[in-house]
Write an enzyme that holds these catalytic residues in place. Structure first.
Site, mmCIF file in Angstrom:
data_model
loop_
_atom_site.group_PDB
_atom_site.id
_atom_site.type_symbol
_atom_site.label_atom_id
_atom_site.label_comp_id
_atom_site.label_asym_id
_atom_site.label_seq_id
_atom_site.Cartn_x
_atom_site.Cartn_y
_atom_site.Cartn_z
ATOM 1 C CG ASN A 72 5.395 -1.516 3.866
ATOM 2 O OD1 ASN A 72 4.450 -1.070 4.506
ATOM 3 N ND2 ASN A 72 5.656 -1.127 2.622
ATOM 4 C CD GLU A 73 2.304 -1.072 0.828
ATOM 5 O OE1 GLU A 73 1.471 -0.238 1.237
ATOM 6 O OE2 GLU A 73 2.963 -0.924 -0.234
ATOM 7 C CG ASN A 74 7.344 -7.356 0.694
ATOM 8 O OD1 ASN A 74 7.177 -6.339 0.021
ATOM 9 N ND2 ASN A 74 8.455 -7.566 1.377
ATOM 10 C CB SER A 120 1.543 -4.025 7.852
ATOM 11 O OG SER A 120 0.465 -3.153 7.993
#
Length: 827
Positions: free
Chosen positions: A427-429, A473
């Site tokens: 997530n978002e990395n 994502s």
């Protein structure tokens, strides 16, 4: 056959003080009773030794618990079994633990997301009880030691969560408390076995034309004397197969002719096949058994290039699916308290709101099989993140080997579930590396890219090749595009909440919106329980403590100011502020979903942040921390229905949009009325929007039906059957709403003793009328959220969990209802 002894009784907990770790002043002296599964916080809470950290500002008063070492103790009975081997099996230890049997170390753990098995056959006394102890080192101690070893890495929050394989959000998030847990959070047991046992079973379920195949890949563990030929025997529904083997594993395929296909919710049924695999010795005796339910379906992910960019469309059984999704966080910051009934209740809430996809977010946990079982039954597609979120993760030891073992175990554990359709790397990395100034701080150091683009796709390909993998994502599919480029892959839309206004959702058409959302406070009764005795104000101490987002209240107020007159400060205006912020959340989400759905199939899904909360808090959730639905929940039920009627701008003018995600064509006869604020009909006609199955249709609004662009006195009403869409040409603070007038009646339900029907009849335009049922009684729930009534229209709202105050159809009940009714009022 293997024997299993659950270890749930006789546990105690004590502070594990040593020479270098003195007991904190707050720590209890001596032993206290402990529950397994459980955690230190819940044991201390049950013993009355800490206050409930969910109430008031008690969270800060228990911070010492997470920085303390703890020890759990019990006694194992005398070894009384004819089996060759006894294993101690721990399904989940949170997180860094030393396990001792009879005072002798048998193993160490450092990963909350793995299970552990230790051979203790020779450690058990055959005549007397044997002590078992599990000593937990503070997660802070471990995380800080690993950080010192591998070097500092950036993250989005000031806690060291990326240096330890533990539920990241237990260190706090912008919706969660900082309550750093320790304990045996999943079951503990003894397994007694002989000859051999099933170590892993991996079912690769495929459909090839008219045939379903369950390819069962089996690994076994043998005792020292367990050589020779073994047999595996499998059954899928009524179909069977068997095979002999003499090594450490084999593959067995069961074919099912013409299987009933499993479909996502809204696309078909969810048939599940009972599946059993037995391991037999040379005499035919059953040594071990594995049982699951599987479903036959295919799943693909279309990421092909097209005229609009790069697609991101899930297809089940070759049918493209518009994902009506929600993000899922752990439903309790103490996950050992989440059981099968709670999973079923929360996921049923999602299904009842029209949700067909649940994304298990990467800062939480791989959920219990109970979670995925319910998703299998309800037809809820599961997008499963690997557990990385909002941070640069070191790729060095000791983390790398833990991460690979964790990934392999959880892919194997979860792959039987038909509902699981996508593995997602993080997530978002990948976005964070590009946009959050990580690169200079890293100075060439590792940050997780090798996991997301190397290790994890390899693990999925080797272990579960039947499902697609996506690196993260948001992610555009490669470094050729910005990671959060709306035209490519998955996108997260957070600038709107953080910086602008929700009308800016209308500016883009992402291929797949994997995160977006808007905040609002929880239900009034939830606030009253969580903040006992406190005068409620947006800025009261408890309200601010239960608002974890940076400048969260400022964003709420600025978001309101774009549309409404912000209520003045002071307790007399809190109820109005509460209603308007909840309404603004519902309006914001509706703006995004209506727009993006209208662009199907270019946009192939929306995943709301978020379905649920893990404690009582102001957040983006649709269902608050006490399980009460916010107005957003009811709005989501309309937005995620198979058929959605809305008015959208096309070529600069309002246009009727009929979005039909059902399998039946929809010829929508839409009644259009241009109306004055005082309720007069200024013009009227009917248009038809013909939407085929799983398609969108547009219908032009005739010029004479269009309200003047800047008018604060006219609006458009579009009705198709029970569906209604509204178009106001100006924002609420510029519209000439009349002072609301309405009649209220309450009618006791004869067939439901705890239900009352509330009938509201409008005498003027009533915009976004909302009955906050929990103000009538904490147990009360209304069956509807915000609704708009035109003059002369009536609506019946059923309230369950309220007896009308003993006067279900009298003046007292009516007065109580009026006090709980809210609506948009003149600015």
């Amino acid at each position: 056959m293997k024997d299993v002894t659950p270890l749930t009784e006789g546990w105690t907990l004590r502070h594990a003080a040593g020479d270098t770790v003195p007991a904190p002043a707050e720590a209890p002296a001596g032993d206290i009773p402990a529950t397994v599964p459980g955690c230190v916080h819940t044991d201390l809470l049950a013993a009355g030794l800490i206050e409930d950290p969910f109430l008031s500002r008690n969270e800060t008063a228990v911070a010492w618990v997470g920085r303390t070492d703890w020890r759990y103790d019990t006694a194992l009975g005398p070894r009384d079994t004819a089996h060759e081997r006894t294993d101690l099996v721990l399904d989940g230890l949170d997180t860094v633990a030393a396990v001792r049997v009879g005072g002798v170390p048998v193993g160490n753990t450092r990963n909350m997301h793995r299970s552990y098995r230790f051979d203790i056959t020779d450690r058990l006394d055959p005549a007397a009880a044997t002590p078992l102890s599990v000593e937990f080192t503070s997660a802070y101690t471990e995380a800080e030691a690993v950080r010192a070893q591998v070097g500092e890495r950036p993250n989005a929050y000031p806690e060291p969560f990326q240096y330890i394989r533990k539920m990241a959000c237990s260190f706090g998030w912008d919706w969660g408390p900082t309550l750093v847990t320790a304990g045996m959070w999943r079951p503990v047991r003894l397994e007694h076995w002989s000859t051999a046992r099933l170590a892993t079973v991996r079912p690769l379920v495929t459909v090839d034309g008219p045939t379903g195949r369950a390819e069962l890949r089996v690994d076994v563990e043998r005792t020292a004397t367990g050589g020779g030929v073994l047999t595996v025997r499998a059954r899928v529904g009524d179909h069977t197969a068997s095979a002999d083997f003499d090594g450490d594993g084999t593959t067995l395929t069961v074919e099912v002719p013409d299987p009933a296909l499993w479909w996502p919710r809204g696309y078909g049924e969810q048939p599940l096949y009972d599946t059993e695999l037995e391991l037999l010795d040379a005499t035919g005796a059953v040594l071990d058994r594995w049982e699951r339910r599987i479903g036959f379906r295919t799943v693909t992910l279309d990421t092909g290039a097209d005229a609009h960019g790069t697609a991101f469309t899930l297809a089940v059984n070759a049918e493209p699916v518009f994902a009506r999704g929600v993000n899922w966080i752990p439903d309790d910051v103490f996950p050992s308290r989440i059981g099968p009934d709670r999973y079923r209740a929360r996921l049923t809430q999602a299904a009842d709101a029209g949700v067909n996809l649940v994304r298990v977010w990467g800062g939480g946990i791989y959920e219990s099989d109970d979670f995925y079982d319910v998703c299998d039954e309800l037809g809820l597609l599961v997008w499963q993140d690997f557990l990385f979120a909002c941070a640069a993760y070191p790729e060095e030891q000791p983390l790398r080997s833990e991460i690979e073992a964790e990934a392999r175990e959880n892919v194997t554990r979860l792959m039987p579930h038909a509902s699981l359709v996508l593995w997602n790397g993080n997530n978002e990395n990948l976005w964070g590396f590009r946009d959050w100034d990580w690169e200079p701080a890293l100075d060439g150091g590792s940050w997780g890219e090798g996991y997301y683009l190397g290790l994890l796709p390899r693990v999925v390909a080797e272990t579960d090749p039947t499902r697609p993998y996506w690196a993260g994502s948001p992610w555009s599919g490669g470094w050729d595009h910005h990671p959060n480029e709306p035209a490519h892959g998955t996108a997260h839309s957070w600038d709107v909440w953080n910086r602008t206004d929700y009308t800016d959702y209308l500016d883009t058409v992402p291929r797949f919106v994997a995160e977006f959302g808007w905040q609002a406070p929880p239900a009034h009764a939830t606030l009253r329980r969580a903040l006992p005795g406190e005068e409620l104000l947006p800025t009261s101490p408890g309200m601010l403590h239960h608002q974890k987002a940076h400048d969260g209240n400022g964003k709420l107020e600025r978001g309101l100011a774009h549309h409404f007159a912000v209520p003045p400060a002071g307790p007399a205006h809190f109820d109005r502020w509460h209603y308007l912020t909840q309404l603004n959340q519902a309006r914001a989400v509706a703006t995004g979903i209506e727009h993006w759905r209208s662009h199907w199939p270019v946009c192939a899904g929306t995943v709301l942040w978020q379905l649920n909360d893990c404690w009582p808090v102001t957040s983006w959730a649709a269902v608050d921390g006490d399980a009460r639905p916010k107005p957003l929940y009811f709005t989501l039920r309309r937005l995620y229905a198979d058929r959605l009627l809305t008015v959208q701008r096309r070529d600069g003018r309002p246009t009727v949009v009929a979005d039909n995600q059902s399998a039946i064509p929809w010829d929508a006869a839409v009644r259009l009325r241009r109306m004055a604020a005082d309720g007069r009909i200024l013009a009227e006609t009917t248009v038809t929007a013909r939407a085929g199955a799983r398609s969108v249709a547009l219908a032009t609004v005739p010029g004479e039906l269009l309200p003047d662009a800047g008018s604060g006195k006219e609006f458009l009403v579009a009705d198709a059957g029970e569906l209604r869409a509204l178009h106001f040409p100006v924002r609420d603070h510029a519209f000439a709403y009349p002072a609301p007038r309405y009649d209220v009646a309450t009618v006791r339900r004869g067939d439901e003793p705890d239900a009352v029907d509330v009938v509201v009849t409008a005498r003027t335009l009533l915009r976004d009328l909302l009955l906050q049922a929990d103000r009538l009684a904490p147990t009360a729930v209304a069956d509807q959220g915000p609704l708009t009534l035109l003059p002369g229209e009536s609506a019946t709202i059923r309230v369950r969990g309220w007896d009308g105050g003993g006067d279900g159809d009298g003046d007292g009940a009516t007065a109580a209802v009026r006090a709980a009714l809210f609506m948009v009022e003149p600015a």
